[in-house]
Write a protein that holds these residues in place. Structure first.
Motif, PDB file in Angstrom:
ATOM      1  N   VAL A  48      26.730  21.411 -21.086  1.00 47.97           N
ATOM      2  CA  VAL A  48      27.153  22.099 -22.312  1.00 47.97           C
ATOM      3  C   VAL A  48      27.020  21.182 -23.527  1.00 47.97           C
ATOM      4  N   LEU A  49      26.655  21.790 -24.632  1.00 44.13           N
ATOM      5  CA  LEU A  49      26.547  21.086 -25.917  1.00 44.13           C
ATOM      6  C   LEU A  49      27.612  21.604 -26.866  1.00 44.13           C
ATOM      7  N   ASP A  50      28.323  20.690 -27.519  1.00 46.95           N
ATOM      8  CA  ASP A  50      29.186  21.031 -28.653  1.00 46.95           C
ATOM      9  C   ASP A  50      28.350  20.763 -29.910  1.00 46.95           C
ATOM     10  N   ALA A  51      27.875  21.832 -30.541  1.00 52.19           N
ATOM     11  CA  ALA A  51      26.970  21.720 -31.689  1.00 52.19           C
ATOM     12  C   ALA A  51      27.783  21.600 -32.978  1.00 52.19           C
ATOM     13  N   ARG A  57      36.743  17.548 -31.126  1.00 55.18           N
ATOM     14  CA  ARG A  57      37.977  18.190 -30.647  1.00 55.18           C
ATOM     15  C   ARG A  57      37.764  19.077 -29.426  1.00 55.18           C
ATOM     16  N   ALA A  58      36.524  19.572 -29.237  1.00 58.49           N
ATOM     17  CA  ALA A  58      36.269  20.436 -28.071  1.00 58.49           C
ATOM     18  C   ALA A  58      35.816  19.638 -26.852  1.00 58.49           C
ATOM     19  N   LEU A  59      35.508  18.360 -27.038  1.00 59.20           N
ATOM     20  CA  LEU A  59      34.874  17.625 -25.935  1.00 59.20           C
ATOM     21  C   LEU A  59      35.805  17.457 -24.735  1.00 59.20           C
ATOM     22  N   LEU A  73      27.527  17.155 -24.112  1.00 54.93           N
ATOM     23  CA  LEU A  73      26.907  16.516 -25.267  1.00 54.93           C
ATOM     24  C   LEU A  73      27.636  16.968 -26.518  1.00 54.93           C
ATOM     25  N   GLY A  74      27.750  16.071 -27.487  1.00 47.01           N
ATOM     26  CA  GLY A  74      28.291  16.440 -28.794  1.00 47.01           C
ATOM     27  C   GLY A  74      27.317  15.990 -29.858  1.00 47.01           C
ATOM     28  N   ALA A  75      26.785  16.927 -30.636  1.00 42.07           N
ATOM     29  CA  ALA A  75      25.798  16.584 -31.661  1.00 42.07           C
ATOM     30  C   ALA A  75      26.377  16.853 -33.042  1.00 42.07           C
ATOM     31  N   ARG A  87      36.715   6.694 -32.372  1.00 42.55           N
ATOM     32  CA  ARG A  87      38.062   6.113 -32.554  1.00 42.55           C
ATOM     33  C   ARG A  87      39.107   6.884 -31.750  1.00 42.55           C
ATOM     34  N   ALA A  88      38.876   8.197 -31.627  1.00 41.87           N
ATOM     35  CA  ALA A  88      39.824   9.032 -30.863  1.00 41.87           C
ATOM     36  C   ALA A  88      39.554   8.961 -29.363  1.00 41.87           C
ATOM     37  N   GLY A  89      38.537   8.187 -28.966  1.00 39.61           N
ATOM     38  CA  GLY A  89      38.248   8.008 -27.543  1.00 39.61           C
ATOM     39  C   GLY A  89      37.490   9.169 -26.921  1.00 39.61           C
ATOM     40  N   ARG A  90      36.946  10.047 -27.768  1.00 41.04           N
ATOM     41  CA  ARG A  90      36.320  11.255 -27.202  1.00 41.04           C
ATOM     42  C   ARG A  90      34.898  11.011 -26.717  1.00 41.04           C
ATOM     43  N   ASP A  91      34.381   9.816 -27.002  1.00 45.86           N
ATOM     44  CA  ASP A  91      33.072   9.483 -26.420  1.00 45.86           C
ATOM     45  C   ASP A  91      33.202   9.278 -24.913  1.00 45.86           C
TER      46      ASP A  91
END
Ligand SMILES: C[S@@+](CC[C@H](N)C(=O)[O-])C[C@H]1O[C@@H](n2cnc3c(N)ncnc32)[C@H](O)[C@@H]1O
Length: 202
Positions: A48-51, A57-59, A73-75, A87-91
């Motif tokens: 899934v991609l978060d476009a 926030r959705a990751l 993926l987050g683009a 910074r929020a650790g969402r990677d």
């Protein structure tokens, strides 16, 4: 007539200025994102991609749904938004891409779903850009266009009125999606959220 790089600069300036306190401005949205993600019907192992992922926030709910064997993926076009996501650790929940959703570095038909929150009204060429999202999703895959408040509540927050030309109005969005490879399957526009779901046509 603005060109593509003017569009990029505008988006990056606008969201770059808002990135640092984006999450603090909307601290109570988490459950709405989780509920919207639940409606995609994703399964363990899905891709899934978060476009236009912004601060990501959705990751976290996307990762929780597809699990460790899935791909998230987050683009986003705005470096400062992606930096805030880190910074929020969402990677840890998704692979972040500095990319324009109009030209994704993603193989055709390689994803099961695209989630786009607060994205569509910022796209320079919605029909063309939605077609690019369709390119990367397999036939039968899902698109979710989401906002944690509805159109009327958002317009009120921004001190404007909704016009009939609003591309997220159902009579506008349905044909827009249909012309871009998507069949709209559900549409909700209430104060507590906006959520349109569509299926990638074969
Ligand atoms: C309203 S914010 C929403 C961010 C995030 N999805 C959320 O719900 O918190 C819109 C985001 O879309 C990004 N964006 C706008 N146009 C884009 C494009 N063409 N390609 C990638 N990202 C884009 C902006 O940088 C911004 O982070």
């Amino acid at each position: 007539m603005p060109n593509m790089s003017d569009d990029h600069t505008h988006v990056q300036e606008f969201f770059g200025a808002r990135a640092a306190d984006w999450d603090a401005r909307f601290p109570d949205d988490g459950p709405a994102y989780a509920a919207a993600v639940a409606e995609l019907g994703l399964r363990e192992g899905d891709r899934v991609l978060d476009a236009g992922c912004g601060t990501g926030r959705a990751l976290t709910p996307l990762r929780a749904t597809v699990g460790g064997s899935g791909v998230v993926l987050g683009a986003d076009l705005t470096p400062a938004m992606l930096q805030a996501a880190v910074r929020a650790g969402r990677d840890r929940d998704g692979q972040l891409l500095l990319a324009d959703v109009a030209a994704l570095p993603v193989r055709s038909c390689s994803l099961d779903a695209v989630f786009g929150a607060g994205l569509i009204s910022h796209l320079p060429d919605p029909a063309e850009n939605l077609r690019e999202l369709a390119r990367v999703v397999r036939p039968g895959g899902i698109l979710a266009l989401f906002h944690p408040i509805g159109r009327a509540a958002l317009a009120a927050r921004q001190g404007r009125r909704i016009t009939p030309e609003d591309l997220r109005a159902e009579p506008n969005l349905r044909p827009l999606l249909a012309g871009s490879g998507w069949r709209m399957t559900s549409y909700v526009d209430e104060d507590a959220r906006f959520l349109a779901l569509a299926v990638r046509e074969g």
